[in-house]
Design a protein around this motif. Structure first.
Motif, PDB file in Angstrom:
ATOM      1  N   GLU A  62       0.816  -1.214   0.000  1.00 36.58           N
ATOM      2  CA  GLU A  62       0.000   0.000   0.000  1.00 36.58           C
ATOM      3  C   GLU A  62       0.853   1.269   0.000  1.00 36.58           C
ATOM      4  O   GLU A  62       0.654   2.164  -0.825  1.00 36.58           O
ATOM      5  CB  GLU A  62      -0.957  -0.009   1.190  1.00 36.58           C
ATOM      6  N   ILE A  63       1.812   1.372   0.923  1.00 41.70           N
ATOM      7  CA  ILE A  63       2.603   2.602   0.979  1.00 41.70           C
ATOM      8  C   ILE A  63       3.599   2.681  -0.182  1.00 41.70           C
ATOM      9  O   ILE A  63       4.092   3.758  -0.502  1.00 41.70           O
ATOM     10  CB  ILE A  63       3.324   2.784   2.337  1.00 41.70           C
ATOM     11  N   GLY A  64       3.868   1.528  -0.794  1.00 38.14           N
ATOM     12  CA  GLY A  64       4.733   1.527  -1.968  1.00 38.14           C
ATOM     13  C   GLY A  64       4.118   2.252  -3.153  1.00 38.14           C
ATOM     14  O   GLY A  64       4.817   2.615  -4.100  1.00 38.14           O
ATOM     15  N   LYS A  65       2.806   2.473  -3.097  1.00 33.58           N
ATOM     16  CA  LYS A  65       2.109   3.180  -4.171  1.00 33.58           C
ATOM     17  C   LYS A  65       2.102   4.694  -3.959  1.00 33.58           C
ATOM     18  O   LYS A  65       1.685   5.438  -4.841  1.00 33.58           O
ATOM     19  CB  LYS A  65       0.662   2.669  -4.268  1.00 33.58           C
ATOM     20  N   TRP A  66       2.523   5.141  -2.778  1.00 29.78           N
ATOM     21  CA  TRP A  66       2.557   6.570  -2.499  1.00 29.78           C
ATOM     22  C   TRP A  66       3.676   7.227  -3.293  1.00 29.78           C
ATOM     23  O   TRP A  66       4.561   6.552  -3.842  1.00 29.78           O
ATOM     24  CB  TRP A  66       2.789   6.820  -1.010  1.00 29.78           C
ATOM     25  N   THR A  67       3.674   8.558  -3.328  1.00 30.17           N
ATOM     26  CA  THR A  67       4.782   9.283  -3.953  1.00 30.17           C
ATOM     27  C   THR A  67       6.082   8.875  -3.267  1.00 30.17           C
ATOM     28  O   THR A  67       6.190   8.965  -2.037  1.00 30.17           O
ATOM     29  CB  THR A  67       4.585  10.803  -3.794  1.00 30.17           C
ATOM     30  N   PRO A  68       7.068   8.389  -4.026  1.00 33.03           N
ATOM     31  CA  PRO A  68       8.289   7.866  -3.398  1.00 33.03           C
ATOM     32  C   PRO A  68       9.123   8.956  -2.716  1.00 33.03           C
ATOM     33  O   PRO A  68       9.774   9.757  -3.389  1.00 33.03           O
ATOM     34  CB  PRO A  68       9.054   7.235  -4.565  1.00 33.03           C
ATOM     35  N   GLU A  69       9.076   8.998  -1.411  1.00 32.13           N
ATOM     36  CA  GLU A  69       9.838   9.981  -0.629  1.00 32.13           C
ATOM     37  C   GLU A  69      10.947   9.333   0.177  1.00 32.13           C
ATOM     38  O   GLU A  69      11.885  10.009   0.608  1.00 32.13           O
ATOM     39  CB  GLU A  69       8.899  10.720   0.332  1.00 32.13           C
ATOM     40  N   PHE A  70      10.821   8.007   0.401  1.00 30.88           N
ATOM     41  CA  PHE A  70      11.783   7.303   1.241  1.00 30.88           C
ATOM     42  C   PHE A  70      12.206   5.986   0.595  1.00 30.88           C
ATOM     43  O   PHE A  70      11.535   5.471  -0.299  1.00 30.88           O
ATOM     44  CB  PHE A  70      11.172   7.009   2.618  1.00 30.88           C
ATOM     45  N   ASN A  71      13.329   5.476   1.075  1.00 30.52           N
ATOM     46  CA  ASN A  71      13.731   4.109   0.748  1.00 30.52           C
ATOM     47  C   ASN A  71      12.940   3.195   1.684  1.00 30.52           C
ATOM     48  O   ASN A  71      13.106   3.243   2.899  1.00 30.52           O
ATOM     49  CB  ASN A  71      15.240   3.945   0.968  1.00 30.52           C
ATOM     50  N   ILE A  72      12.045   2.380   1.136  1.00 28.86           N
ATOM     51  CA  ILE A  72      11.202   1.486   1.936  1.00 28.86           C
ATOM     52  C   ILE A  72      11.651   0.059   1.669  1.00 28.86           C
ATOM     53  O   ILE A  72      11.622  -0.404   0.522  1.00 28.86           O
ATOM     54  CB  ILE A  72       9.710   1.657   1.579  1.00 28.86           C
ATOM     55  N   LEU A  73      12.088  -0.652   2.704  1.00 34.44           N
ATOM     56  CA  LEU A  73      12.589  -2.004   2.485  1.00 34.44           C
ATOM     57  C   LEU A  73      12.304  -2.909   3.665  1.00 34.44           C
ATOM     58  O   LEU A  73      12.124  -2.449   4.799  1.00 34.44           O
ATOM     59  CB  LEU A  73      14.091  -1.991   2.202  1.00 34.44           C
ATOM     60  N   ARG A  74      12.267  -4.200   3.403  1.00 35.67           N
ATOM     61  CA  ARG A  74      12.113  -5.196   4.459  1.00 35.67           C
ATOM     62  C   ARG A  74      13.494  -5.518   5.020  1.00 35.67           C
ATOM     63  O   ARG A  74      14.376  -5.964   4.307  1.00 35.67           O
ATOM     64  CB  ARG A  74      11.457  -6.465   3.904  1.00 35.67           C
ATOM     65  N   SER A  75      13.652  -5.297   6.304  1.00 30.77           N
ATOM     66  CA  SER A  75      14.922  -5.606   6.960  1.00 30.77           C
ATOM     67  C   SER A  75      14.846  -6.903   7.751  1.00 30.77           C
ATOM     68  O   SER A  75      15.808  -7.315   8.379  1.00 30.77           O
ATOM     69  CB  SER A  75      15.334  -4.452   7.880  1.00 30.77           C
ATOM     70  N   GLY A  76      13.695  -7.545   7.734  1.00 32.56           N
ATOM     71  CA  GLY A  76      13.474  -8.814   8.406  1.00 32.56           C
ATOM     72  C   GLY A  76      12.046  -9.242   8.123  1.00 32.56           C
ATOM     73  O   GLY A  76      11.242  -8.464   7.605  1.00 32.56           O
ATOM     74  N   GLU A  77      11.721 -10.464   8.439  1.00 31.73           N
ATOM     75  CA  GLU A  77      10.390 -10.968   8.139  1.00 31.73           C
ATOM     76  C   GLU A  77       9.300 -10.128   8.792  1.00 31.73           C
ATOM     77  O   GLU A  77       8.217  -9.937   8.242  1.00 31.73           O
ATOM     78  CB  GLU A  77      10.264 -12.420   8.610  1.00 31.73           C
ATOM     79  N   TYR A  78       9.607  -9.582   9.979  1.00 30.69           N
ATOM     80  CA  TYR A  78       8.611  -8.837  10.752  1.00 30.69           C
ATOM     81  C   TYR A  78       8.907  -7.337  10.819  1.00 30.69           C
ATOM     82  O   TYR A  78       8.338  -6.631  11.641  1.00 30.69           O
ATOM     83  CB  TYR A  78       8.528  -9.414  12.170  1.00 30.69           C
ATOM     84  N   PHE A  79       9.814  -6.857   9.955  1.00 30.00           N
ATOM     85  CA  PHE A  79      10.231  -5.457  10.007  1.00 30.00           C
ATOM     86  C   PHE A  79      10.170  -4.798   8.631  1.00 30.00           C
ATOM     87  O   PHE A  79      10.563  -5.398   7.621  1.00 30.00           O
ATOM     88  CB  PHE A  79      11.666  -5.336  10.545  1.00 30.00           C
ATOM     89  N   LEU A  80       9.689  -3.575   8.622  1.00 34.27           N
ATOM     90  CA  LEU A  80       9.648  -2.751   7.414  1.00 34.27           C
ATOM     91  C   LEU A  80      10.233  -1.394   7.762  1.00 34.27           C
ATOM     92  O   LEU A  80       9.762  -0.728   8.689  1.00 34.27           O
ATOM     93  CB  LEU A  80       8.208  -2.601   6.913  1.00 34.27           C
ATOM     94  N   ASP A  81      11.265  -0.969   7.032  1.00 31.19           N
ATOM     95  CA  ASP A  81      11.981   0.258   7.362  1.00 31.19           C
ATOM     96  C   ASP A  81      11.743   1.353   6.332  1.00 31.19           C
ATOM     97  O   ASP A  81      11.669   1.091   5.129  1.00 31.19           O
ATOM     98  CB  ASP A  81      13.490  -0.004   7.428  1.00 31.19           C
ATOM     99  N   LEU A  82      11.639   2.589   6.837  1.00 30.56           N
ATOM    100  CA  LEU A  82      11.607   3.789   5.999  1.00 30.56           C
ATOM    101  C   LEU A  82      12.862   4.592   6.306  1.00 30.56           C
ATOM    102  O   LEU A  82      13.171   4.839   7.479  1.00 30.56           O
ATOM    103  CB  LEU A  82      10.383   4.645   6.315  1.00 30.56           C
ATOM    104  N   MET A  83      13.581   4.997   5.247  1.00 28.32           N
ATOM    105  CA  MET A  83      14.811   5.765   5.426  1.00 28.32           C
ATOM    106  C   MET A  83      14.930   6.802   4.321  1.00 28.32           C
ATOM    107  O   MET A  83      14.147   6.808   3.359  1.00 28.32           O
ATOM    108  CB  MET A  83      16.018   4.829   5.399  1.00 28.32           C
TER     109      MET A  83
END
Length: 266
Positions: free
Chosen positions: A166-187
Motif C-alpha cells: 500500500e505505501i509503496g504506491k505513495w509518492t516515493p519519498e523514502f527508501n522502503i525495504l524489508r529488513s526482516g520478516e517482521y520489520f519494514l523500514d523507511l529511510m
C-alpha cells in the motif's frame, strides 16, 4: 591480504537464532582482524545495540547502523555520517501505521522512540528485549533535537506485506525495504547498507574489490553487490543468494566462521 574491509550483518548472519555470537565465530573474526583486515558491522540495529558486539570481539573502527542510515565510530561514539529524513514527510506514514494499528518506532542515530512505552503489548516488548533495546516515549517531532534516520514498522509478515504494497504506491519519498520478516523500514532515499559501505571504503582508502560482505536478507543486497565478494548465508531468501557471489553455511552453523576461514585465512 586480499580483503581489507569486511562488512558483517548482525541478525541472521553474525548471530544465531538465539541472538548469540558463538565463541568459534568470535575467535575467527579476531584472527582475521589480526591479519590487518578492518571489520565493520553493517546492521539494521542502532549503534547502542551493535557496538557492544564490536567491544565483545575487541574491535575498534566503525559500525554502519540503521541499515546504512548512520555510521558511528565505535570508540568515540561520534556519528561520522548520517542520512537525515524529512520529518514533515514522515507524518503521513506514522498516521497510517496508527490507523492500521501497526507498531512502529522512530530512530535517531542513538535513540529510539515509540508512541507509548507502557502500552506496548507483550510481543512487542519481548522483541525489544531480544534486541537489547528499551525505547522512550515519542515527543513532538520538532522537539527531538536531532535528525531522524529511520522509522521501523513491526508486525506479522502478512500484515507487513500488505502495508508494503500500500505505501509503496505513495509518492516515493523514502527508501522502503524489508529488513526482516517482521520489520519494514523507511529511510532517506540514499540510505542503504551498500551506499554507506561505499562511503566508508572510500574514507578508508579501500577499493571495492578489496571489500568482502556477508549478509542474509533483502536489506543486505546492496552491500553484497557493492563488495568485491558478496557472501549470502544459507538461511537467506533465494533472491539474496542470487545477488551474492557465494553462499556459506547458515547462521546456526557458524557460516561467518566458515566464510572467513575460506576466503581470509586459507
Amino acid at each position: 591480504m586480499k580483503y581489507k574491509l569486511i562488512a558483517l550483518d548482525v541478525d541472521g548472519t553474525l548471530l544465531n537464532d538465539n541472538h548469540e555470537l558463538t565463541e568459534q565465530t568470535k575467535k575467527t573474526i579476531q584472527e582475521v582482524s589480526r591479519t590487518g583486515a578492518e571489520i565493520v558491522l553493517c546492521t539494521g540495529r542502532g549503534p547502542q545495540n551493535s557496538i557492544p558486539f564490536m567491544e565483545e570481539i575487541g574491535l575498534k573502527g566503525y559500525v554502519i547502523s540503521h541499515n546504512g542510515a548512520a555510521t558511528v565510530d565505535v570508540v568515540t561514539k561520534e556519528v561520522v555520517h548520517q542520512f537525515a529524513m524529512d520529518t514533515k514527510a514522515i507524518g503521513p506514514y506514522m498516521d497510517y501505521f496508527r490507523e492500521k494499528k501497526v507498531h512502529f518506532d522512530v530512530n535517531t542515530a542513538f535513540r529510539m522512540y515509540v508512541d507509548n512505552v507502557d502500552g506496548m503489548v507483550v510481543e512487542v516488548r519481548s522483541m525489544y528485549e531480544n534486541f537489547l533495546m528499551l525505547p522512550a516515549n515519542l515527543p513532538p517531532m520538532q522537539e527531538l533535537g536531532e535528525p531522524v534516520v529511520k522509522v521501523t514498522a513491526f508486525d506479522y509478515a502478512d500484515v507487513l506485506d500488505k502495508v508494503h504494497e500500500e505505501i509503496g504506491k505513495w509518492t516515493p519519498e523514502f527508501n522502503i525495504l524489508r529488513s526482516g520478516e517482521y520489520f519494514l523500514d523507511l529511510m532517506h532515499p540514499d540510505a542503504s547498507k551498500g551506499n554507506a559501505l561505499k562511503q566508508l571504503a572510500k574514507r578508508r582508502g579501500v577499493r571495492p574489490e578489496e571489500v568482502l560482505a556477508i549478509g542474509n536478507y533483502y536489506n543486505d543486497i546492496t552491500m553484497l553487490t557493492f563488495a568485491g565478494l558478496g557472501i549470502a548465508m544459507d538461511n537467506s531468501p533465494l533472491e539474496v543468494k542470487a545477488a551474492a557471489d557465494e553462499v556459506t553455511a547458515s547462521n546456526n552453523e557458524d557460516g561467518v566462521h566458515a566464510a572467513l576461514l575460506k576466503y581470509c585465512l586459507s
